[in-house]
Enzyme design. Sequence first.
Site, PDB file in Angstrom:
ATOM      1  N   ASP A  89      -3.837   5.522  10.910  1.00 29.28           N
ATOM      2  CA  ASP A  89      -3.046   4.376  10.478  1.00 29.28           C
ATOM      3  C   ASP A  89      -2.923   3.368  11.618  1.00 29.28           C
ATOM      4  O   ASP A  89      -3.092   2.157  11.426  1.00 29.28           O
ATOM      5  CB  ASP A  89      -1.661   4.857  10.039  1.00 29.28           C
ATOM      6  CG  ASP A  89      -0.943   3.868   9.136  1.00 29.28           C
ATOM      7  OD1 ASP A  89      -1.591   2.973   8.569  1.00 29.28           O
ATOM      8  OD2 ASP A  89       0.279   4.012   8.983  1.00 29.28           O
ATOM      9  N   HIS A 102      -6.016  -1.747   5.128  1.00 26.66           N
ATOM     10  CA  HIS A 102      -5.003  -1.247   4.204  1.00 26.66           C
ATOM     11  C   HIS A 102      -5.332  -1.590   2.754  1.00 26.66           C
ATOM     12  O   HIS A 102      -4.966  -0.852   1.838  1.00 26.66           O
ATOM     13  CB  HIS A 102      -3.616  -1.757   4.601  1.00 26.66           C
ATOM     14  CG  HIS A 102      -2.972  -0.914   5.662  1.00 26.66           C
ATOM     15  ND1 HIS A 102      -3.296  -1.042   6.991  1.00 26.66           N
ATOM     16  CD2 HIS A 102      -2.047   0.083   5.578  1.00 26.66           C
ATOM     17  CE1 HIS A 102      -2.584  -0.170   7.690  1.00 26.66           C
ATOM     18  NE2 HIS A 102      -1.835   0.542   6.852  1.00 26.66           N
ATOM     19  N   HIS A 147      -7.643   1.076   1.730  1.00 25.50           N
ATOM     20  CA  HIS A 147      -6.814   2.257   1.433  1.00 25.50           C
ATOM     21  C   HIS A 147      -6.272   2.186   0.018  1.00 25.50           C
ATOM     22  O   HIS A 147      -6.337   3.152  -0.748  1.00 25.50           O
ATOM     23  CB  HIS A 147      -5.653   2.370   2.425  1.00 25.50           C
ATOM     24  CG  HIS A 147      -4.543   3.246   1.920  1.00 25.50           C
ATOM     25  ND1 HIS A 147      -3.534   2.764   1.097  1.00 25.50           N
ATOM     26  CD2 HIS A 147      -4.278   4.559   2.095  1.00 25.50           C
ATOM     27  CE1 HIS A 147      -2.716   3.752   0.782  1.00 25.50           C
ATOM     28  NE2 HIS A 147      -3.143   4.854   1.385  1.00 25.50           N
ATOM     29  N   HIS A 198      -2.523   9.131   4.067  1.00 24.03           N
ATOM     30  CA  HIS A 198      -2.576   7.675   4.164  1.00 24.03           C
ATOM     31  C   HIS A 198      -3.450   7.223   5.331  1.00 24.03           C
ATOM     32  O   HIS A 198      -4.369   6.408   5.168  1.00 24.03           O
ATOM     33  CB  HIS A 198      -1.145   7.129   4.325  1.00 24.03           C
ATOM     34  CG  HIS A 198      -1.062   5.671   4.630  1.00 24.03           C
ATOM     35  ND1 HIS A 198      -1.083   4.698   3.654  1.00 24.03           N
ATOM     36  CD2 HIS A 198      -0.950   5.004   5.812  1.00 24.03           C
ATOM     37  CE1 HIS A 198      -0.994   3.507   4.221  1.00 24.03           C
ATOM     38  NE2 HIS A 198      -0.914   3.665   5.525  1.00 24.03           N
TER      39      HIS A 198
END
Length: 365
Positions: A171, A254, A257, A271
Amino acid sequence: MAKTLISPSRYVQGPGELKNIGTYASKYGKKALAIISKGGYKREGSTVEDSFKKEGIDVGFDFFNGECSKNEIKRIENIVKDEGYDVIIGIGGGKIFDTAKAVAYYSSLPVIIAPTIASTDAPCSALSVIYSDEGVFEEYLFLPSNPNLVLMDTEIISHSPTRLTVSGMGDALATYFEARACERSGATSCAGGKTTLAAMALAELCYSTLMEEGRKAKIALDAGALTPSVEKIIEANTLLSGIGFESAGLAGAHAIHNGLTVLEGCHGMYHGEKVAFGTITQLVLENVDEEELEEVIFFCIDVGLPVTFEELGIGNVTDEELRKVALTATAEGDTIHNLPFPVTVDSVVAALKAADGYGRFYKGL
């Protein structure tokens, strides 16, 4: 538009700090609701209860149902109202934090975030990521303020599975590259303004800390050791990445993602693992130089982050499924459009395929 930087009111990091949570909470209210998993309560519940007992204030517990969904937020919001709680505490991982922050927002109450893992940069942010009850991304809930306190007990975090802290590195890996893209495009950050020098400096420090300390920290965690490298990585995963992404901005990683969440095969991935692959995909879209791409891919390989479709759990992914990922990633309003050039469904599909190809190449597959 003005430049803006936001952050939690207080950040505390150190071994054994969960034992002091009652002292910290007493500054915000007299009756706290702690949102926690059943497993988390078995491990840490007595520590929390003892800390509150020393302060002479009440704490209740509610067991998290597993998804930061609108239904779950509303369920806990009703408990808060019915029982008269005046401070919310989230103890555990990222979806618990996001739920606690959302409940506190809708209840107009202060919130304390007490991670037992360092798997995302969610603890520090004024943001909750909302999913369906089935775990599919739905929307970002932007909050008017950051948590009142983020309390990182590094002793507890160092005993969590290494994969969780490595996911946090994934992340955090996106932070600098997304911040750089937003600075170049002049995009508005999650904080509602343009990127500050301070936010960019923190984002860059986040990346350099990962490169310098990440592999050492993983080895130490595998050995069950809390070392200076582990402390630095916990700070990078949480504080540096948290302020960096929020005050500098999100971009392609992101959004990718979010796209990957539509594939059932990815539901077993954390995540940060999906964000790491999203980072490689963003770098492909940007056509960065080979040296930079290699550094990121080799870092992922070194610490165990996914660099191929197979490692993401989608080894047999079809072109049709990749288009679904790309359609979600390029949805109107998603952060991939903060990149300083137009992005299309076709270009994302190509970048996803190339990212997998580079991963297989550098792994010698």
